[in-house]
Each structure stands twice: as structure tokens, then as C-alpha cells.
Design a protein around this motif. Sequence first.
Motif, mmCIF file in Angstrom:
data_model
loop_
_atom_site.group_PDB
_atom_site.id
_atom_site.type_symbol
_atom_site.label_atom_id
_atom_site.label_comp_id
_atom_site.label_asym_id
_atom_site.label_seq_id
_atom_site.Cartn_x
_atom_site.Cartn_y
_atom_site.Cartn_z
ATOM 1 N N THR A 1 61.544 60.269 44.229
ATOM 2 C CA THR A 1 61.055 60.342 45.611
ATOM 3 C C THR A 1 59.896 59.381 45.856
ATOM 4 N N GLY A 2 59.133 59.046 44.793
ATOM 5 C CA GLY A 2 58.023 58.115 44.943
ATOM 6 C C GLY A 2 56.762 58.751 45.495
ATOM 7 N N THR A 3 56.688 60.055 45.510
ATOM 8 C CA THR A 3 55.525 60.759 46.052
ATOM 9 C C THR A 3 54.274 60.471 45.243
ATOM 10 N N LYS A 4 54.398 60.506 43.932
ATOM 11 C CA LYS A 4 53.237 60.297 43.066
ATOM 12 C C LYS A 4 52.684 58.884 43.233
ATOM 13 N N ARG A 5 53.570 57.911 43.309
ATOM 14 C CA ARG A 5 53.132 56.520 43.468
ATOM 15 C C ARG A 5 52.432 56.325 44.810
ATOM 16 N N ALA A 6 52.946 56.960 45.855
ATOM 17 C CA ALA A 6 52.327 56.850 47.174
ATOM 18 C C ALA A 6 50.928 57.470 47.176
ATOM 19 N N LEU A 7 50.783 58.591 46.502
ATOM 20 C CA LEU A 7 49.466 59.224 46.418
ATOM 21 C C LEU A 7 48.474 58.345 45.660
ATOM 22 N N GLN A 8 48.928 57.705 44.599
ATOM 23 C CA GLN A 8 48.036 56.849 43.827
ATOM 24 C C GLN A 8 47.585 55.644 44.638
ATOM 25 N N THR A 9 48.478 55.073 45.447
ATOM 26 C CA THR A 9 48.085 53.914 46.246
ATOM 27 C C THR A 9 47.127 54.311 47.363
ATOM 28 N N ARG A 10 47.265 55.536 47.892
ATOM 29 C CA ARG A 10 46.369 55.984 48.954
ATOM 30 C C ARG A 10 45.034 56.482 48.424
ATOM 31 N N LYS A 11 44.957 56.703 47.134
ATOM 32 C CA LYS A 11 43.735 57.245 46.549
ATOM 33 C C LYS A 11 42.570 56.276 46.707
ATOM 34 N N GLN A 12 42.834 54.992 46.518
ATOM 35 C CA GLN A 12 41.800 53.980 46.664
ATOM 36 C C GLN A 12 42.265 52.930 47.657
ATOM 37 N N PHE A 13 41.364 52.504 48.497
ATOM 38 C CA PHE A 13 41.693 51.469 49.470
ATOM 39 C C PHE A 13 41.566 50.107 48.807
ATOM 40 N N THR A 14 42.586 49.281 48.987
ATOM 41 C CA THR A 14 42.512 47.898 48.504
ATOM 42 C C THR A 14 42.547 46.984 49.716
ATOM 43 N N LYS A 15 41.639 46.043 49.708
ATOM 44 C CA LYS A 15 41.566 45.113 50.827
ATOM 45 C C LYS A 15 42.845 44.286 50.877
ATOM 46 N N PRO A 16 43.272 43.887 52.073
ATOM 47 C CA PRO A 16 44.495 43.093 52.189
ATOM 48 C C PRO A 16 44.424 41.787 51.405
ATOM 49 N N SER A 17 43.241 41.175 51.334
ATOM 50 C CA SER A 17 43.123 39.922 50.596
ATOM 51 C C SER A 17 43.337 40.142 49.099
ATOM 52 N N VAL A 18 42.860 41.271 48.574
ATOM 53 C CA VAL A 18 43.037 41.585 47.157
ATOM 54 C C VAL A 18 44.507 41.878 46.870
ATOM 55 N N ALA A 19 45.153 42.608 47.761
ATOM 56 C CA ALA A 19 46.575 42.912 47.574
ATOM 57 C C ALA A 19 47.399 41.636 47.615
ATOM 58 N N ARG A 20 47.074 40.744 48.540
ATOM 59 C CA ARG A 20 47.803 39.475 48.652
ATOM 60 C C ARG A 20 47.607 38.621 47.402
ATOM 61 N N ARG A 21 46.353 38.600 46.892
ATOM 62 C CA ARG A 21 46.065 37.824 45.687
ATOM 63 C C ARG A 21 46.848 38.372 44.491
ATOM 64 N N ALA A 22 46.934 39.690 44.375
ATOM 65 C CA ALA A 22 47.691 40.307 43.286
ATOM 66 C C ALA A 22 49.175 39.980 43.407
ATOM 67 N N GLN A 23 49.667 39.967 44.635
ATOM 68 C CA GLN A 23 51.078 39.638 44.862
ATOM 69 C C GLN A 23 51.365 38.190 44.477
ATOM 70 N N ILE A 24 50.458 37.279 44.806
ATOM 71 C CA ILE A 24 50.628 35.867 44.459
ATOM 72 C C ILE A 24 50.558 35.676 42.951
ATOM 73 N N GLN A 25 49.630 36.372 42.285
ATOM 74 C CA GLN A 25 49.528 36.266 40.833
ATOM 75 C C GLN A 25 50.785 36.786 40.146
#
Length: 64
Positions: free
Chosen positions: A26-50
Amino acid sequence: MLIIPIKEGENIDRALKRFKRKFDKTGTKRALQTRKQFTKPSVARRAQIQKAQYVQGLRDAEEV
């Protein structure tokens, strides 16, 4: 809400294993983990590029 029907005479460990597998899908646990801490859009984009660079490096090494 997940419902796991237990058959007559079924082992509880087997039913728990089915529940855990269904819960993971269902992906419930993964969704909770991502909502636990806020990541800035620039950091998420940088991680995606890496990650894309890493995957591309693996593909390039595979071709050689």
C-alpha cells in the motif's frame, strides 16, 4: 483499512506475513516517512539529479 481473512486452522504467523506484505504494497509506511520531515524542493531536485547521474554512470560502464 486492511482486512486479512484467516482460514480455518491457518497459522497466525502465516496470516501476519500476508498482512505485512499487503501493508508494504500500500505504501503507507513510505508516505509517512516522507511526511515526517520536510525537504526543500531544491534538495529533492538535487537528489533526483544525483540519482539520475549515478544510474547513467552505471549504464555507461555497462556499455564499455
